[in-house]
Design a protein around this motif. Structure first.
Motif, mmCIF file in Angstrom:
data_model
loop_
_atom_site.group_PDB
_atom_site.id
_atom_site.type_symbol
_atom_site.label_atom_id
_atom_site.label_comp_id
_atom_site.label_asym_id
_atom_site.label_seq_id
_atom_site.Cartn_x
_atom_site.Cartn_y
_atom_site.Cartn_z
ATOM 1 N N ASP A 1 10.473 -50.503 -24.890
ATOM 2 C CA ASP A 1 9.679 -49.308 -25.110
ATOM 3 C C ASP A 1 9.840 -48.725 -26.519
ATOM 4 O O ASP A 1 10.845 -48.928 -27.198
ATOM 5 C CB ASP A 1 10.011 -48.247 -24.065
ATOM 6 C CG ASP A 1 9.310 -48.499 -22.737
ATOM 7 O OD1 ASP A 1 8.155 -48.961 -22.769
ATOM 8 O OD2 ASP A 1 9.912 -48.244 -21.683
ATOM 9 N N GLU B 1 12.902 -40.769 -25.263
ATOM 10 C CA GLU B 1 12.629 -41.871 -24.348
ATOM 11 C C GLU B 1 11.134 -41.927 -24.024
ATOM 12 O O GLU B 1 10.532 -40.932 -23.617
ATOM 13 C CB GLU B 1 13.433 -41.702 -23.049
ATOM 14 C CG GLU B 1 14.932 -41.821 -23.250
ATOM 15 C CD GLU B 1 15.696 -41.746 -21.930
ATOM 16 O OE1 GLU B 1 15.035 -41.610 -20.875
ATOM 17 O OE2 GLU B 1 16.934 -41.805 -21.969
ATOM 18 N N THR C 1 8.072 -44.242 -21.913
ATOM 19 C CA THR C 1 7.832 -45.218 -20.855
ATOM 20 C C THR C 1 6.400 -45.719 -20.957
ATOM 21 O O THR C 1 5.447 -44.928 -20.888
ATOM 22 C CB THR C 1 8.067 -44.592 -19.467
ATOM 23 O OG1 THR C 1 9.397 -44.071 -19.407
ATOM 24 C CG2 THR C 1 7.880 -45.637 -18.371
#
Length: 550
Positions: free
Chosen positions: A105, A112, A114
């Motif tokens: 990713d 983060e 996704t």
């Protein structure tokens, strides 16, 4: 009466209206009989068949796509049309299919991401692996360089090798200032494809478009479904525009997180970006991403058929509709078929019905009628772009184009909605045809969505050919039709580029019939005049048309 035959009514619902039929009647060559004899049951059958699972979502270069083009060829042959590409009904369109998958990713600092949930990424470069590594992020506002608007978001910044972060739509829509760009009406500068192209022209390695539902005019689910699976492109020899290494979208929530990480406020910078003196802002963050791509070369087909004109056969009225949809994709481990009944099995069935109608006339119109069912519209208007580069009819011999992308399924209307209202003189002929149905032309209610730049007529408009995109309306004919509009309108809104775009008996079929009659008469009027309708003054395509006609 409303929508009435000279002799009888075409639907019992309309019989109750008690309105007077327009005096605008063409009495020769069986026109009135043909006008009133559109077989909606056959249109239904074609839509239902084309949007069945058997066709797998009609993606280009798939078995379902080939079945679709064969059906079109068979129907045009059966109706007695002649091939539109020499001795063939097919115009081969070379395509490059790329399925891009992140190796891992997207990385921006410790944020983060996704894949599909909050970002998508693709490359249109035919390379098995392509990367950006520690690419500096720069916020460039709307990512627009438009000298005619005295606007350049790239002024004073070097973005070579960097990743630009851009807002969707344009400053006119965001500000609602009628003096800024085109105000609420989206310009081409607001389209994501322009933003990627401009970023590439500026030397950027990648671009991230920040998704917001209202300015984009669709939700994140549309980005997810449209940007996953195989993405088709024309080969490099057909493309004049530069390309980035990687093209991305991220959700608004992730954008806010990203700006916060850069010690900046997203909403504050959005407001600053509405000023033509705005200067790009380095975010002091770096992005890394590697895409692995599966590349395949294939050929899909435009289907082209013609009814030669009785007197000026070298002059053409073009009807266009795209036959493709999104095909079958695997999302979150599940195989999903995007059947595209409304978008655009409806228009595909419509182009067959109108071709059949013209063949039923006892005398063909003076000018030729050419019908083009194009491939790969959903992949960036590839089929129509290829036709525009390799026209089977000289572009200066095309009088005008009527595009049918998703027919009106929300019932009968008192008005006719025109996308890109006021752009061309073709609207005069549409207005005459609408008069027969006691309808008047009205501008599209959501010009901020930029629909005129999102379908196949735009490929030829860029070359100068006047194109018309119209249908449906904003005012239901009566209470019954209002109920249809309310019920089916929700389906249209929720099912754009989704699995639920399926054939439905509850559609407003009388609305489809009325619009097909409208398109038929508009083309008929254009086909029997000596006029060459042009773009209106001030339209961005007029200079190209004027140049080709001299």
């Amino acid at each position: 009466m409303f929508y009435v035959k000279p002799v009888k009514l075409f639907t019992s619902a309309i019989c109750l209206l008690g309105m007077v039929f327009s005096s605008h009647i063409i009495a020769s060559d069986k026109f009135n009989d043909v006008y009133n004899d559109f077989d909606i049951s056959q249109v239904k059958a074609h839509i239902k068949h084309l949007s069945s699972d058997k066709f797998g979502g009609r993606a280009p270069s798939t078995p379902g796509g080939k079945m679709t083009t064969q059906l079109l060829v068979d129907e045009f042959k059966k109706a007695g049309l002649t091939p539109g590409n020499g001795d063939s009904f097919l115009q081969p369109v070379p395509l490059t299919s790329i399925i891009s998958t992140p190796q891992k990713d997207l990385q921006i600092g410790d944020i983060e991401f996704t894949y599909l949930k909050n970002y998508v990424a693709n490359s249109r470069l035919p390379q098995k692996q392509i990367s950006i590594k520690n690419s500096e992020l720069v916020f460039v506002g709307y990512g627009i360089n438009a000298p005619e608007f005295q606007w350049n978001d790239y002024d004073g910044i070097d973005v070579k090798g960097k990743t630009v972060v851009v807002l969707v739509n344009d400053p006119g829509y965001a500000s609602q200032n009628p003096k800024l760009f085109n105000g609420n009406t989206m310009t081409y500068y607001g389209r994501w494809i322009y933003k990627y192209e401009e970023a590439a022209r500026q030397g950027a390695a990648a671009a991230i478009v920040i998704h917001e539902t209202k300015p984009a005019s669709y939700g994140w689910n549309v980005v997810e479904s449209s940007w996953s699976g195989a993405q088709y492109h024309l080969p490099a020899s057909e493309i004049n525009e530069p390309a980035l290494d990687i093209e991305m979208w991220i959700t608004k929530n992730k954008a806010e997180e990203l700006f916060k990480k850069a010690s900046l406020d997203f909403q504050t910078l959005k407001k600053q970006a509405l000023n033509r003196n705005f200067k790009a802002v380095p975010l002091n963050l770096k992005a890394s991403l590697t895409l692995n791509s599966k590349i395949a070369e294939s050929v899909s087909n435009n289907v082209i058929a013609t009814i030669p004109g009785s007197k000026a056969s070298d002059e053409h009225i073009v009807y266009m509709a795209h036959w493709d949809h999104l095909g079958t994709s695997v999302i979150n481990g599940q195989s999903k078929i995007f059947n595209g009944a409304h978008d655009n099995a409806s228009g595909t069935a419509g182009i067959i019905a109108i071709a059949q109608a013209f063949k039923k006339l006892s005398v063909a119109p003076k000018r030729s009628m050419t019908f083009i069912a194009v491939t790969a519209e959903e992949q960036g208007r590839l089929g129509s772009r290829y036709f525009a580069n390799h026209p089977t009819v000289p572009l200066n011999k095309i009088v005008g184009l009527i595009n049918m992308d998703s027919l009106n399924i929300t019932g009968l209307k008192k008005d006719v909605k025109v996308v890109g209202y006021g752009k061309s003189e073709l609207e005069k002929y549409l207005a005459k045809a609408a008069k027969r149905q006691n309808r008047t032309l009205t501008p599209e209610p959501t010009p901020e969505r930029g629909y005129y730049y999102r379908s196949d007529h735009f490929s030829l408009a860029k070359k100068g050919v006047p194109g018309l995109s119209a249908g449906g309306g904003t005012i239901p004919l009566n209470k019954k039709e209002a109920q249809i509009a309310k019920k089916v309108g929700k389906i249209v809104g929720n099912c754009y580029h989704q699995e639920c775009d399926e054939y439905n008996e509850a559609w407003g079929w009388d609305g489809i019939k009325a619009d097909l009659q409208l398109y038929f008469e508009t083309g008929y009027l254009l086909g029997n005049t000596h006029d060459w309708p042009n773009w209106n003054e001030g339209t961005e395509f007029k200079a190209a048309r004027d140049a080709m006609m001299h």
